[in-house]
Design a protein around this motif. Structure first.
Motif, PDB file in Angstrom:
ATOM      1  N   VAL A  17       0.956  -1.221  -0.009  1.00 31.93           N
ATOM      2  CA  VAL A  17      -0.035  -0.035  -0.015  1.00 31.93           C
ATOM      3  C   VAL A  17       0.931   1.209   0.055  1.00 31.93           C
ATOM      4  N   HIS A  18       0.715   2.107  -0.875  1.00 29.37           N
ATOM      5  CA  HIS A  18       1.591   3.343  -1.094  1.00 29.37           C
ATOM      6  C   HIS A  18       0.592   4.823  -1.118  1.00 29.37           C
ATOM      7  N   THR A  19       1.250   5.771  -0.770  1.00 30.68           N
ATOM      8  CA  THR A  19       0.687   7.011  -0.956  1.00 30.68           C
ATOM      9  C   THR A  19       0.770   7.495  -2.463  1.00 30.68           C
ATOM     10  N   SER A  21       2.260  10.009  -3.541  1.00 34.53           N
ATOM     11  CA  SER A  21       3.384  10.772  -3.679  1.00 34.53           C
ATOM     12  C   SER A  21       4.518   9.873  -3.533  1.00 34.53           C
ATOM     13  N   CYS A  22       4.395   8.786  -3.034  1.00 40.52           N
ATOM     14  CA  CYS A  22       5.556   7.650  -2.715  1.00 40.52           C
ATOM     15  C   CYS A  22       6.447   7.508  -4.097  1.00 40.52           C
ATOM     16  N   SER A  23       7.584   7.529  -4.070  1.00 42.60           N
ATOM     17  CA  SER A  23       8.203   7.136  -5.436  1.00 42.60           C
ATOM     18  C   SER A  23       8.551   5.882  -5.572  1.00 42.60           C
ATOM     19  N   TRP A  24       7.926   5.036  -4.685  1.00 42.78           N
ATOM     20  CA  TRP A  24       7.859   3.587  -5.035  1.00 42.78           C
ATOM     21  C   TRP A  24       6.339   3.289  -5.358  1.00 42.78           C
ATOM     22  N   SER A  25       5.477   4.193  -5.446  1.00 41.91           N
ATOM     23  CA  SER A  25       4.233   4.067  -6.014  1.00 41.91           C
ATOM     24  C   SER A  25       3.988   3.258  -7.208  1.00 41.91           C
ATOM     25  N   GLY A  56       1.816  -2.197   4.431  1.00 40.55           N
ATOM     26  CA  GLY A  56       2.317  -0.831   4.266  1.00 40.55           C
ATOM     27  C   GLY A  56       3.377  -0.956   3.544  1.00 40.55           C
ATOM     28  N   CYS A  57       4.013   0.082   2.476  1.00 44.36           N
ATOM     29  CA  CYS A  57       5.276   0.377   1.874  1.00 44.36           C
ATOM     30  C   CYS A  57       6.040   0.755   2.966  1.00 44.36           C
ATOM     31  N   ALA A  58       7.324   0.165   2.970  1.00 42.33           N
ATOM     32  CA  ALA A  58       8.374   0.665   4.014  1.00 42.33           C
ATOM     33  C   ALA A  58       8.696   2.065   4.001  1.00 42.33           C
ATOM     34  N   HIS A  59       8.558   2.470   2.897  1.00 43.45           N
ATOM     35  CA  HIS A  59       9.094   3.990   2.616  1.00 43.45           C
ATOM     36  C   HIS A  59       8.105   5.231   2.884  1.00 43.45           C
ATOM     37  N   CYS A  60       6.572   4.877   2.511  1.00 37.46           N
ATOM     38  CA  CYS A  60       5.735   5.924   2.638  1.00 37.46           C
ATOM     39  C   CYS A  60       4.767   5.522   3.634  1.00 37.46           C
ATOM     40  N   SER A  61       4.654   4.123   4.063  1.00 33.47           N
ATOM     41  CA  SER A  61       3.629   3.997   5.103  1.00 33.47           C
ATOM     42  C   SER A  61       4.535   2.774   6.218  1.00 33.47           C
TER      43      SER A  61
HETATM   44 ZN   LIG Z   1       5.442   3.672  -0.722  1.00 42.18          ZN
END
Ligand SMILES: [Zn+2]
Length: 67
Positions: A17-19, A21-25, A56-61
């Protein structure tokens, strides 16, 4: 924050799951819009309702990243 789930599973079987704006989206054709939420928890819950093995994504979430 607008949240999306990746339709494609990670190697470990999770749908991240990403936001927006996440660069991994994920790319537009690889994601499903979940809704506009203040935190990742309801977004992950929504993705699970839809049948995804959501995490959740480790970066944005990171608060929802458990595996
Ligand atoms: Zn993300």
């Amino acid at each position: 924050m607008k949240y999306y789930v990746n339709k494609n599973k990670q190697p470990n079987g999770d749908n991240e799951v990403h936001t927006l704006s996440c660069s991994w989206s994920p790319a537009e054709h690889n994601r499903v819009y979940l809704g506009d939420y203040a935190s990742c928890a309801p977004a992950v819950a929504r993705a699970r309702q839809l049948g995804y093995n959501a995490n959740g994504c480790a970066h944005c979430s990171s608060a929802c990243h458990t595996s």
